[in-house]
Scaffold this active site. Structure first.
Site, PDB file in Angstrom:
ATOM      1  N   LYS A 151      -0.530  12.512   5.571  1.00  0.00           N
ATOM      2  CA  LYS A 151      -0.390  11.292   6.358  1.00  0.00           C
ATOM      3  C   LYS A 151       0.217  10.163   5.529  1.00  0.00           C
ATOM      4  CE  LYS A 151      -3.673   8.455   6.632  1.00  0.00           C
ATOM      5  NZ  LYS A 151      -3.795   7.038   6.206  1.00  0.00           N
ATOM      6  N   LYS A 171       0.837  -1.207   0.000  1.00  0.00           N
ATOM      7  CA  LYS A 171       0.000   0.000   0.000  1.00  0.00           C
ATOM      8  C   LYS A 171       0.867   1.249   0.000  1.00  0.00           C
ATOM      9  CE  LYS A 171      -3.720   2.500   0.036  1.00  0.00           C
ATOM     10  NZ  LYS A 171      -4.699   2.560   1.124  1.00  0.00           N
TER      11      LYS A 171
END
Length: 298
Positions: free
Chosen positions: A240, A172
């Site tokens: 983030k 990811k």
């Protein structure tokens, strides 16, 4: 086989996943800090009951929150769900987190007799609502087996990347590196084109059929053309996620200059008050700096 499943975090992705579980016939509980969103899912067929009341009946818990801190709080905080789950239940953790964090959560779940599937997701809110996500998953064979019905209902593609947590989150991170860079590059290219008389709609028409295209360009550039920044994925996701990429890169002693450059653009957008807008709004940073007017702006 019908399962009892809780979805914790009913944002654009979690809500769509909950809808997919309902369509598949599962008893689905949804929880979110926004009470109206929780009620809306119940109005659509979600089952009523507090998490404390139903935890020991659950076969699976999907954690679709923002980050590692929220994930850990849901699982092991003062009202953490893991300690209330029956042995053999599975936690499917979908937030973008560092691989080391995923491994830590898996170890703690294992000690509690609960399976943990490291299962970050990709595909956006539309595919979430269609049950057509891509899942980058890693975990034990038992974790995959326990999560299989959930995966069948929510994903069209499941990549089984290893028999222990961490591998899914590593993949990811690779995906988010590309996705974030592609959004920033799309915004830069579109606004650069505007300086040369290329209108945004023409940009989309032509580049989407040429070698310079990307999935992110084809998905996000139309938002700019429409002047519609209703969030499907917000600007504030990217400091983030790209921050995670850079942290992992730093630990690997790997330079990632394109990621760093993209991160600066998202930080500039967030600092300009655009954090809650669709991530295509990063184009506004380029437009402001170049004195350009984007569609829908006055």
């Amino acid at each position: 086989m019908q399962k009892n499943i809780a979805v914790i975090g009913l944002g654009s992705m979690g809500y769509g996943m909950a809808q997919s579980l309902l369509r598949a016939g599962h008893t689905t509980f949804g929880y979110d800090i926004d009470a109206e969103t929780t009620q809306r899912l119940q109005d659509e067929g979600g089952t009523v009951g507090t998490l404390a009341e139903v935890a020991d009946t659950l076969d699976a818990v999907l954690v679709v929150v923002l980050n590692a801190l929220q994930t850990e709080n849901v699982l092991f905080g003062s009202d953490g769900v893991v300690g209330r789950l029956k042995p053999g239940a599975v936690v499917m953790a979908c937030a973008t987190v560092a691989p080391d964090f995923a491994r830590q959560m898996a170890t703690k779940c294992e000690k509690a007799g609960v399976h943990y599937l490291d299962a970050p997701i990709s595909g956006g809110s539309v595919k979430a609502s269609e049950g057509a996500l891509s899942v980058m998953a890693s975990g034990t064979k038992d974790a995959f087996a326990a999560a299989r019905t959930v995966l069948d209902a929510t994903a069209s593609t499941v990549f089984e990347l290893g028999d222990c947590a961490g591998a899914g989150s590593a993949m990811k991170a690779v995906n988010q590196l590309l996705a974030g860079v592609h959004i920033a590059a799309m915004a830069e290219a579109m606004t650069f084109g505007m300086t040369q008389g290329v209108e945004p709609a023409q940009f989309v028409e032509v580049i989407s059929k040429c070698a310079g295209t990307s999935w992110m360009l084809e998905n996000r550039a139309p938002h700019i053309v429409a002047g519609d920044y209703t969030p499907h994925s917000t600007i504030d996701i990217w400091p983030k996620d790209l921050g995670i990429v850079l942290d992992v890169a730093k630990s690997a002693k790997f330079g990632a200059p394109l990621t760093a450059a993209a991160l600066q653009q998202f930080l500039a957008a967030s600092g300009s008050g655009l954090g809650a807008e669709d991530d295509a709004a990063v184009a506004k940073v380029y437009a402001r700096n170049a004195g350009l007017t984007l569609p829908g702006d006055t």
